[in-house]
Design a protein around this motif. Structure first.
Motif, PDB file in Angstrom:
ATOM      1  N   MET A 113     -41.415 -93.241-116.758  1.00  0.00           N
ATOM      2  CA  MET A 113     -40.381 -92.811-117.681  1.00  0.00           C
ATOM      3  C   MET A 113     -40.653 -91.408-118.172  1.00  0.00           C
ATOM      4  SD  MET A 113     -37.973 -94.985-118.147  1.00  0.00           S
ATOM      5  CE  MET A 113     -37.314 -94.497-119.720  1.00  0.00           C
ATOM      6  N   PRO A 114     -39.686 -90.521-118.020  1.00  0.00           N
ATOM      7  CA  PRO A 114     -39.882 -89.195-118.600  1.00  0.00           C
ATOM      8  C   PRO A 114     -39.865 -89.298-120.105  1.00  0.00           C
ATOM      9  CG  PRO A 114     -37.621 -89.450-117.846  1.00  0.00           C
ATOM     10  CD  PRO A 114     -38.359 -90.686-117.425  1.00  0.00           C
ATOM     11  N   GLY A 115     -40.585 -88.404-120.762  1.00  0.00           N
ATOM     12  CA  GLY A 115     -40.600 -88.462-122.214  1.00  0.00           C
ATOM     13  C   GLY A 115     -41.415 -87.350-122.782  1.00  0.00           C
ATOM     14  N   GLY A 116     -41.592 -87.357-124.086  1.00  0.00           N
ATOM     15  CA  GLY A 116     -42.380 -86.303-124.698  1.00  0.00           C
ATOM     16  C   GLY A 116     -42.671 -86.647-126.123  1.00  0.00           C
ATOM     17  N   GLY A 117     -43.219 -85.668-126.841  1.00  0.00           N
ATOM     18  CA  GLY A 117     -43.519 -85.861-128.239  1.00  0.00           C
ATOM     19  C   GLY A 117     -42.293 -86.332-128.984  1.00  0.00           C
ATOM     20  N   GLY A 118     -42.450 -87.357-129.757  1.00  0.00           N
ATOM     21  CA  GLY A 118     -41.311 -87.908-130.463  1.00  0.00           C
ATOM     22  C   GLY A 118     -40.548 -88.912-129.643  1.00  0.00           C
ATOM     23  N   GLY A 119     -40.927 -89.096-128.364  1.00  0.00           N
ATOM     24  CA  GLY A 119     -40.211 -90.019-127.510  1.00  0.00           C
ATOM     25  C   GLY A 119     -41.092 -91.145-127.021  1.00  0.00           C
TER      26      GLY A 119
ATOM     27  N   ILE B 239     -38.551 -68.017-121.775  1.00  0.00           N
ATOM     28  CA  ILE B 239     -37.166 -68.448-121.963  1.00  0.00           C
ATOM     29  C   ILE B 239     -37.120 -69.896-121.501  1.00  0.00           C
ATOM     30  CG2 ILE B 239     -34.743 -68.150-121.361  1.00  0.00           C
ATOM     31  CD1 ILE B 239     -35.344 -65.271-120.596  1.00  0.00           C
ATOM     32  N   ALA B 240     -36.815 -70.809-122.405  1.00  0.00           N
ATOM     33  CA  ALA B 240     -36.771 -72.228-122.064  1.00  0.00           C
ATOM     34  C   ALA B 240     -35.500 -72.835-122.633  1.00  0.00           C
ATOM     35  CB  ALA B 240     -37.999 -72.950-122.606  1.00  0.00           C
ATOM     36  N   VAL B 241     -34.698 -73.437-121.770  1.00  0.00           N
ATOM     37  CA  VAL B 241     -33.465 -74.075-122.225  1.00  0.00           C
ATOM     38  C   VAL B 241     -33.484 -75.536-121.806  1.00  0.00           C
ATOM     39  CG1 VAL B 241     -32.164 -71.926-122.102  1.00  0.00           C
ATOM     40  CG2 VAL B 241     -32.197 -73.437-120.119  1.00  0.00           C
ATOM     41  N   GLY B 242     -32.820 -76.369-122.610  1.00  0.00           N
ATOM     42  CA  GLY B 242     -32.796 -77.791-122.304  1.00  0.00           C
ATOM     43  C   GLY B 242     -31.871 -78.543-123.224  1.00  0.00           C
ATOM     44  N   SER B 243     -32.182 -79.838-123.359  1.00  0.00           N
ATOM     45  CA  SER B 243     -31.273 -80.726-124.064  1.00  0.00           C
ATOM     46  C   SER B 243     -31.623 -80.805-125.543  1.00  0.00           C
ATOM     47  CB  SER B 243     -31.341 -82.128-123.453  1.00  0.00           C
ATOM     48  OG  SER B 243     -32.643 -82.658-123.619  1.00  0.00           O
ATOM     49  N   VAL B 244     -30.664 -81.332-126.315  1.00  0.00           N
ATOM     50  CA  VAL B 244     -30.861 -81.602-127.723  1.00  0.00           C
ATOM     51  C   VAL B 244     -31.233 -83.073-127.872  1.00  0.00           C
ATOM     52  CG1 VAL B 244     -28.454 -82.218-128.149  1.00  0.00           C
ATOM     53  CG2 VAL B 244     -29.850 -81.346-130.012  1.00  0.00           C
ATOM     54  N   GLY B 245     -31.982 -83.409-128.908  1.00  0.00           N
ATOM     55  CA  GLY B 245     -32.258 -84.810-129.175  1.00  0.00           C
ATOM     56  C   GLY B 245     -33.708 -85.200-129.041  1.00  0.00           C
ATOM     57  N   MET B 246     -34.491 -84.408-128.307  1.00  0.00           N
ATOM     58  CA  MET B 246     -35.930 -84.661-128.206  1.00  0.00           C
ATOM     59  C   MET B 246     -36.672 -83.715-129.137  1.00  0.00           C
ATOM     60  SD  MET B 246     -37.094 -87.039-126.176  1.00  0.00           S
ATOM     61  CE  MET B 246     -38.707 -86.461-125.643  1.00  0.00           C
TER      62      MET B 246
ATOM     63  N   GLY C 111     -36.217 -83.828-115.469  1.00  0.00           N
ATOM     64  CA  GLY C 111     -36.997 -84.361-116.576  1.00  0.00           C
ATOM     65  C   GLY C 111     -37.492 -83.216-117.451  1.00  0.00           C
ATOM     66  N   ASP C 112     -38.596 -83.429-118.144  1.00  0.00           N
ATOM     67  CA  ASP C 112     -39.157 -82.357-118.967  1.00  0.00           C
ATOM     68  C   ASP C 112     -39.524 -81.158-118.097  1.00  0.00           C
ATOM     69  OD1 ASP C 112     -39.071 -83.879-121.360  1.00  0.00           O
ATOM     70  OD2 ASP C 112     -40.933 -84.888-120.789  1.00  0.00           O
ATOM     71  N   GLY C 113     -39.342 -79.971-118.636  1.00  0.00           N
ATOM     72  CA  GLY C 113     -39.740 -78.787-117.896  1.00  0.00           C
ATOM     73  C   GLY C 113     -41.245 -78.662-117.820  1.00  0.00           C
ATOM     74  N   LEU C 114     -41.887 -78.511-118.995  1.00  0.00           N
ATOM     75  CA  LEU C 114     -43.342 -78.510-119.119  1.00  0.00           C
ATOM     76  C   LEU C 114     -43.715 -79.686-120.003  1.00  0.00           C
ATOM     77  CD1 LEU C 114     -43.961 -74.706-119.873  1.00  0.00           C
ATOM     78  CD2 LEU C 114     -43.823 -75.828-117.633  1.00  0.00           C
ATOM     79  N   ASP C 115     -44.533 -80.605-119.496  1.00  0.00           N
ATOM     80  CA  ASP C 115     -44.810 -81.847-120.216  1.00  0.00           C
ATOM     81  C   ASP C 115     -46.310 -82.119-120.194  1.00  0.00           C
ATOM     82  OD1 ASP C 115     -44.886 -84.328-121.358  1.00  0.00           O
ATOM     83  OD2 ASP C 115     -43.825 -85.363-119.747  1.00  0.00           O
ATOM     84  N   SER C 116     -46.944 -82.070-121.369  1.00  0.00           N
ATOM     85  CA  SER C 116     -48.362 -82.401-121.472  1.00  0.00           C
ATOM     86  C   SER C 116     -48.533 -83.572-122.423  1.00  0.00           C
ATOM     87  CB  SER C 116     -49.175 -81.207-121.983  1.00  0.00           C
ATOM     88  OG  SER C 116     -50.515 -81.582-122.236  1.00  0.00           O
TER      89      SER C 116
ATOM     90  N   VAL D 141     -37.776 -71.721-117.970  1.00  0.00           N
ATOM     91  CA  VAL D 141     -37.551 -73.156-117.778  1.00  0.00           C
ATOM     92  C   VAL D 141     -36.078 -73.482-117.945  1.00  0.00           C
ATOM     93  CG1 VAL D 141     -38.086 -75.479-118.578  1.00  0.00           C
ATOM     94  CG2 VAL D 141     -39.855 -73.717-118.635  1.00  0.00           C
ATOM     95  N   SER D 142     -35.495 -74.071-116.908  1.00  0.00           N
ATOM     96  CA  SER D 142     -34.173 -74.668-116.997  1.00  0.00           C
ATOM     97  C   SER D 142     -34.385 -76.172-117.004  1.00  0.00           C
ATOM     98  CB  SER D 142     -33.298 -74.254-115.800  1.00  0.00           C
ATOM     99  OG  SER D 142     -32.055 -74.941-115.817  1.00  0.00           O
ATOM    100  N   GLY D 143     -34.415 -76.721-118.210  1.00  0.00           N
ATOM    101  CA  GLY D 143     -34.749 -78.122-118.373  1.00  0.00           C
ATOM    102  C   GLY D 143     -33.532 -79.020-118.278  1.00  0.00           C
ATOM    103  N   PRO D 144     -33.684 -80.245-118.713  1.00  0.00           N
ATOM    104  CA  PRO D 144     -32.643 -81.260-118.536  1.00  0.00           C
ATOM    105  C   PRO D 144     -31.483 -81.072-119.498  1.00  0.00           C
ATOM    106  CG  PRO D 144     -34.402 -82.135-119.855  1.00  0.00           C
ATOM    107  CD  PRO D 144     -34.854 -80.770-119.428  1.00  0.00           C
ATOM    108  N   SER D 145     -30.327 -81.593-119.083  1.00  0.00           N
ATOM    109  CA  SER D 145     -29.183 -81.629-119.988  1.00  0.00           C
ATOM    110  C   SER D 145     -29.109 -82.964-120.714  1.00  0.00           C
ATOM    111  CB  SER D 145     -27.877 -81.389-119.208  1.00  0.00           C
ATOM    112  OG  SER D 145     -27.731 -82.330-118.163  1.00  0.00           O
ATOM    113  N   LEU D 146     -29.881 -83.973-120.250  1.00  0.00           N
ATOM    114  CA  LEU D 146     -29.902 -85.274-120.911  1.00  0.00           C
ATOM    115  C   LEU D 146     -30.833 -85.223-122.121  1.00  0.00           C
ATOM    116  CD1 LEU D 146     -30.128 -87.617-117.780  1.00  0.00           C
ATOM    117  CD2 LEU D 146     -28.095 -86.921-119.049  1.00  0.00           C
ATOM    118  N   SER D 147     -30.533 -86.026-123.136  1.00  0.00           N
ATOM    119  CA  SER D 147     -31.210 -85.891-124.424  1.00  0.00           C
ATOM    120  C   SER D 147     -32.561 -86.591-124.487  1.00  0.00           C
ATOM    121  CB  SER D 147     -30.314 -86.446-125.544  1.00  0.00           C
ATOM    122  OG  SER D 147     -30.032 -87.822-125.327  1.00  0.00           O
ATOM    123  N   ASP D 148     -32.999 -87.245-123.397  1.00  0.00           N
ATOM    124  CA  ASP D 148     -34.289 -87.936-123.457  1.00  0.00           C
ATOM    125  C   ASP D 148     -35.414 -87.094-122.863  1.00  0.00           C
ATOM    126  OD1 ASP D 148     -33.366 -88.065-120.880  1.00  0.00           O
ATOM    127  OD2 ASP D 148     -33.850 -90.187-120.566  1.00  0.00           O
ATOM    128  N   ASN D 149     -35.177 -85.811-122.675  1.00  0.00           N
ATOM    129  CA  ASN D 149     -36.185 -84.905-122.139  1.00  0.00           C
ATOM    130  C   ASN D 149     -36.096 -83.556-122.830  1.00  0.00           C
ATOM    131  OD1 ASN D 149     -37.473 -86.300-119.603  1.00  0.00           O
ATOM    132  ND2 ASN D 149     -35.278 -86.705-119.460  1.00  0.00           N
TER     133      ASN D 149
END
Length: 625
Positions: free
Chosen positions: A441-447, A513-520, A470-475, A488-496
């Motif tokens: 499962m993709p995820g990150g801090g807060g997820g 420059i890092a772009v992605g979704s809202v919600g994470m 999924g996440d662009g950079l994920d540790s 980083v062109s990250g996900p448009s879905l809010s779980d990443n």
């Protein structure tokens, strides 16, 4: 194989043990190796297990890869493909018979047996026969293939039963072929002779001619010791692995077209800490493998050459460490592009992951130089806890400590302010939509991410460009940027998230420059270099231009997916600076900060408003100017 005298290679026990999953015998012996400095004569499995755990934490916490325990050199004779045909023994092949002119070899029917050190020039063809080397363990044998074609219906076409070392030289301007059948043959000890070119001794391939190998039983070219290649053109097709060196595979030069039903290149010695590695210094490779493109029990090194790898599983896979210091690697992977169970380092060269599930994966990932470009259906970079179970399975018989300790990360490299441009990949290379394939499962801090302080991503130089679903950079642990350029062109879905960490994400230099979704709950948490995060609605294909604190252009980037947030930073950004970012035809004025704050930010470019809550560096509305 010559082993360097390097006691320091035993300093990092846990890398060979690979966690508590190592068998008790291996753990106990490794514990004795370490404690032998104090004249230890025995070690309990429990004590060794505790020691292994402690070493694992130390080793994994840093990000550099130490290769000093491996013999990466080539001997003078490896590099010298010369021979004197006038004094060599001549072997003429003809259908189902052969003749020998000179000493050291005997022909019996369609089998030629070489019994002494010397140079042997082979020409002609055998429709069903074999060349066998059965020499003394101290003998060095050079076999010159000069327009030779050998097919065997029973066992290898060229079989090195015994010798100190065998050199197979491809004569200039000649084409040579070796092929076995699908019939399985075993030696006197019950070991399968399962390759068209099979050697129990160190094997060096050299010269400027060409060799075509068909491995119908299993592997194409296989050495149970070292496999060294310093020149030649090779076309290898195998139902198993194409090239195998149990102790190591070292390539100085050559041209390779490898098709494998399993791994393209493999080194499998799990028992000896300074072996089980693949080192590539040059050559050009086209690898099409159903399993891994390049696989090693301990260590993979790419220092030169050009590799194009298409794999059903990982393109490059090491059960311990892996580093790219030069050359170029192009990847289309069914799973990970580049995978190291522990340390993964890129300090030079080019790594272009055109398709993957996860682009780069390891417990500690370091980029200090070179160019990295990633397209992934899941995370672009993923620093995750090493799979001790998988590692111990692949090395369950190991009883020695690995030489691949890890050193502290290289000194941070300040990034210049010169303009950097990155465009989105072609449509066929863009991340797939829908659920990520594999990788968990993709995820990150807060997820709900499992945090691990041993996990890290460190970017101190070079360039990293990521297009991820999924996440662009994920540790799962820490993430730090101290130099280089990160796009980083990250996900448009809010779980990443474009930038995601389990413990902290800091920035002390570099251009981002890092772009992605809202919600994470993602992004940077702090840093000595200020950063700015804003809610925006951006579309795939719209070019982003980032400006420095002095108004000069710093970088350009074209995301491949729509996005709702943007995070930027550049050298010179300080607390409270007003910085500009252009997205398409509009420009955002953002306030930079060195720490994350939680506030309600609102903004939609071109009018319209949307609300969001998140952890940001001065999370704010996108003000058009």
């Amino acid at each position: 194989m010559n082993t360097p005298n390097n006691p320091s290679r035993f300093n990092v026990v846990a890398r060979a043990l690979r966690g508590a999953g190592r068998k008790a015998a291996g753990v106990a012996l490794a514990g004795c190796m370490v404690a032998s400095l104090a004249a230890c004569t025995s070690a309990s499995a429990g004590a060794a297990s505790s020691a292994a755990s402690g070493f694992a934490s130390t080793a994994a916490a840093s990000t550099a890869v130490d290769s000093t325990g491996y013999d990466l050199s080539y001997s003078d004779r490896d590099l010298d493909a010369s021979y004197d045909a006038s004094t060599a023994t001549s072997i003429e092949l003809s259908g189902t018979t052969a003749s020998v002119s000179g000493s050291g070899a005997v022909a019996q029917g369609s089998t030629v047996t070489i019994t002494e050190a010397g140079v042997y020039v082979v020409s002609g063809s055998l429709s069903d026969g074999q060349i066998v080397v059965s020499a003394a363990d101290s003998d060095k044998v050079q076999i010159v293939l000069s327009g030779a074609s050998i097919t065997s219906s029973s066992g290898p076409a060229l079989y090195v039963e015994s010798a100190d070392k065998v050199f197979v030289t491809l004569a200039a301007g000649t084409q040579n072929t070796l092929a076995d059948s699908s019939s399985a043959v075993t030696d006197s000890e019950g070991d399968a002779l399962d390759a068209a070119l099979y050697s129990t001794a160190d094997l060096t391939l050299q010269g400027t001619g060409s060799l075509s190998v068909t491995g119908s039983c299993n592997d194409g070219i296989k050495s149970k010791d070292d496999l060294v290649i310093t020149g030649g053109t090779y076309t290898v097709s195998a139902v198993g692995d194409a090239l195998v060196g149990k102790d190591c595979v070292k390539v100085k030069d050559g041209s390779f077209a490898l098709t494998a039903g399993e791994d393209g290149i493999a080194s499998s010695n799990e028992d000896d800490a300074d072996r089980g590695f693949v080192s590539i210094d040059g050559g050009s490779f086209s690898i099409d493998a159903a399993d891994d493109g390049v696989q090693a029990a301990h260590y993979i090194r790419v220092a030169g050459g050009s590799l194009n790898v298409k794999s059903g599983d990982d393109a490059l896979h090491s059960d311990l460490d892996l580093e790219v210091t030069g050359g170029s690697v192009g990847i289309e992977a069914g799973d990970d592009g580049v995978h190291a169970e522990y340390g993964l380092s890129v300090s030079g060269g080019t790594v272009d992951v055109k398709s993957s599930v996860e682009g780069l994966e390891g417990q500690s990932i370091s980029v200090s130089g070179g160019e990295v470009s990633i397209v992934s259906s899941d995370d672009g970079m993923n620093a995750a806890t090493a799979d001790a179970t998988a590692s111990s399975q692949s090395a369950s018989a190991s009883s020695a400590a690995s030489p691949s300790g890890t050193a502290s990360a290289a000194a941070s490299q300040a990034a210049g302010a010169s303009a950097t441009t990155a465009a989105m990949p072609a449509q066929s290379q863009q991340p797939a939509t829908g659920a990520p394939q594999g990788g968990g499962m993709p995820g990150g801090g807060g997820g709900g991410m499992e945090t691990d302080e041993n996990c890290s991503i460190s970017i101190s130089g070079g360039s990293v460009t990521v297009f991820s679903h999924g996440d662009g950079l994920d540790s799962n642990g820490t993430l730090s940027v101290t130099g280089g350029t990160v796009l980083v062109s990250g996900p448009s879905l809010s779980d990443n998230s474009a930038v995601d960490s389990g413990i902290s994400a800091t920035i002390d230099g570099g251009t981002v420059i890092a772009v992605g979704s809202v919600g994470m709950d993602g992004g940077f948490s702090s840093g000595t270099q200020a950063f700015a995060t804003s809610s925006v609605s951006g579309s795939a294909g719209q070019e982003i231009v980032l400006y420095g604190s002095d108004g000069s252009e710093v970088a350009r980037f074209t995301p491949a997916s729509d996005y709702q947030t943007i995070t930027v930073s550049a050298p010179g950004y300080a607390e409270g600076d007003s910085v500009s970012v252009s997205v398409g035809s509009q420009t955002l004025a953002l306030s930079a900060s060195t720490s994350a704050t939680s506030s309600a930010g609102a903004g939609r470019m071109g009018g319209g408003m949307q609300m969001m809550q998140g952890r940001t560096g001065a999370f704010q509305s996108a003000a058009s100017v």
